[in-house]
Write a protein that holds these residues in place. Sequence first.
Motif, PDB file in Angstrom:
ATOM      1  N   ASN A  56     -44.164 124.233   4.741  1.00 35.71           N
ATOM      2  CA  ASN A  56     -43.618 122.992   4.206  1.00 35.71           C
ATOM      3  C   ASN A  56     -44.328 122.697   2.898  1.00 35.71           C
ATOM      4  O   ASN A  56     -45.432 123.190   2.664  1.00 35.71           O
ATOM      5  N   ARG A  59     -45.577 117.131   3.316  1.00 38.17           N
ATOM      6  CA  ARG A  59     -44.280 116.864   3.952  1.00 38.17           C
ATOM      7  C   ARG A  59     -44.305 117.258   5.442  1.00 38.17           C
ATOM      8  O   ARG A  59     -45.197 117.984   5.882  1.00 38.17           O
ATOM      9  N   SER A  93     -42.130 122.568   9.270  1.00 39.82           N
ATOM     10  CA  SER A  93     -40.789 123.118   9.521  1.00 39.82           C
ATOM     11  C   SER A  93     -40.718 123.687  10.929  1.00 39.82           C
ATOM     12  O   SER A  93     -41.572 124.474  11.331  1.00 39.82           O
ATOM     13  N   HIS A 136     -35.214 123.812   7.818  1.00 43.43           N
ATOM     14  CA  HIS A 136     -36.306 123.010   7.254  1.00 43.43           C
ATOM     15  C   HIS A 136     -37.007 123.772   6.128  1.00 43.43           C
ATOM     16  O   HIS A 136     -37.343 123.197   5.102  1.00 43.43           O
ATOM     17  N   GLU A 165     -34.907 123.626   3.158  1.00 41.39           N
ATOM     18  CA  GLU A 165     -34.930 122.299   2.511  1.00 41.39           C
ATOM     19  C   GLU A 165     -36.083 122.217   1.511  1.00 41.39           C
ATOM     20  O   GLU A 165     -35.950 121.625   0.452  1.00 41.39           O
ATOM     21  N   ASP A 166     -37.220 122.810   1.874  1.00 42.11           N
ATOM     22  CA  ASP A 166     -38.408 122.694   1.009  1.00 42.11           C
ATOM     23  C   ASP A 166     -38.483 123.777  -0.071  1.00 42.11           C
ATOM     24  O   ASP A 166     -38.981 123.524  -1.164  1.00 42.11           O
ATOM     25  N   PRO A 176     -42.409 111.804   5.612  1.00 46.55           N
ATOM     26  CA  PRO A 176     -41.092 111.742   4.979  1.00 46.55           C
ATOM     27  C   PRO A 176     -41.188 110.846   3.739  1.00 46.55           C
ATOM     28  O   PRO A 176     -42.228 110.220   3.517  1.00 46.55           O
ATOM     29  N   ARG A 195     -37.737 114.514   9.115  1.00 51.20           N
ATOM     30  CA  ARG A 195     -36.911 115.063   8.023  1.00 51.20           C
ATOM     31  C   ARG A 195     -35.536 114.396   7.980  1.00 51.20           C
ATOM     32  O   ARG A 195     -34.942 114.264   6.915  1.00 51.20           O
TER      33      ARG A 195
END
Length: 314
Positions: free
Chosen positions: A134, A138, A141, A146, A149-150, A226, A279
């Motif tokens: 991650n 943050r 994952s 996930h 997303e990062d 978050p 998340r």
Amino acid sequence: MRINLSQATKLLQQDRVVAVPTETVYGLAAAMNQPAAIEMIFTLKGRPKANPLIIHVAELSQIFPFVVNLPPFFEALANAFWPGPMTCILPVKIGLIPPSVCAGLTTAGFRIPASTVARELIHAVGPLVMPSANLSGRPSSTSPTHVEEDFGEDFPVLEGVLSKQGVESTILIYDTEGAAWKIIRLGALPPDVFEAVLGYQPTVDIGTGHEEKPLCPGMLFRHYAPRAKLYLGGFPQDIAAKCILGFTERLYPKAERVLHLGSLSHPEAVAKRLYDILRELDRQGIDEAYVDMDFPAEGLWLTIAERLRRAGEY
Ligand code: TXA
Ligand code: MG
């Protein structure tokens, strides 16, 4: 981008970084003998250089070359909890481990993951250093989505089963002064499970996160957070919050929106989806949420509470 074991093996051997599923959370892996890839982990995550990495091995025998003065009961702990979600901090020989892995300390963290695919990869490539996959600060994952997303859709993620535990490994260190093991990061294994092996429950010494030199350097940094501001409190029956993170057996009649962490009778399931819910706040563009912290202060709930507290810190 999902990749298979042989693609992951090749990339790691070519000095690249790959996301790897483990039973706790996804890891961002580099081979221990590839210094450029190790540097890349810090860059990709935006991770402070003072935060050391855990070394992941497939067999106990892969640890012995790196360590000196093994603490009492280390092998008993290893036999009882590995492969699995326990990390042991051990004194290491200077010069064998890249300095950035230990962040200047004379110790290193070791773990044998239970994830079969992770161990197969280690068998093929050798020891892997893996922080959670991650961006620094943050939520970790627990699924390939996930990670994407990062780090973007093109980032290589090794296929495998999703995280079973959902929270990171429990980290233990041997305190020579007190002649006892202690927990410096709460994790998937609650403190009471160690009693059967050690004959005592290790004390939890996770500090406040504001010490100058915490036992676990990662504790210094904002974590698991978050973008939403979190307000933590007791059962918020009467709170007219925009959003509440709560439990399925409770009603929050005045809340505009409720996101369920799970059931009060299943902390394992709550831990498993914790990072996905954190998340989800971002995915839904929620800017503030109230967290129902009215749950027992025992077992895995201790880890869940600690993650939520740190996710709410600013
Ligand atoms: O479950 C896990 O442990 C996951 C998976 C991928 O294995 N890994 C993980 O790594 O959580 P990371 O980097 O996100 O967290 C490792 C923590 C950091 O807080 C770091 O400061 C601490 O372990 N740590 C690493 N080496 C240490 C050492 N020698 N002494 C004290 N703390 C150490
Ligand atoms: Mg982490």
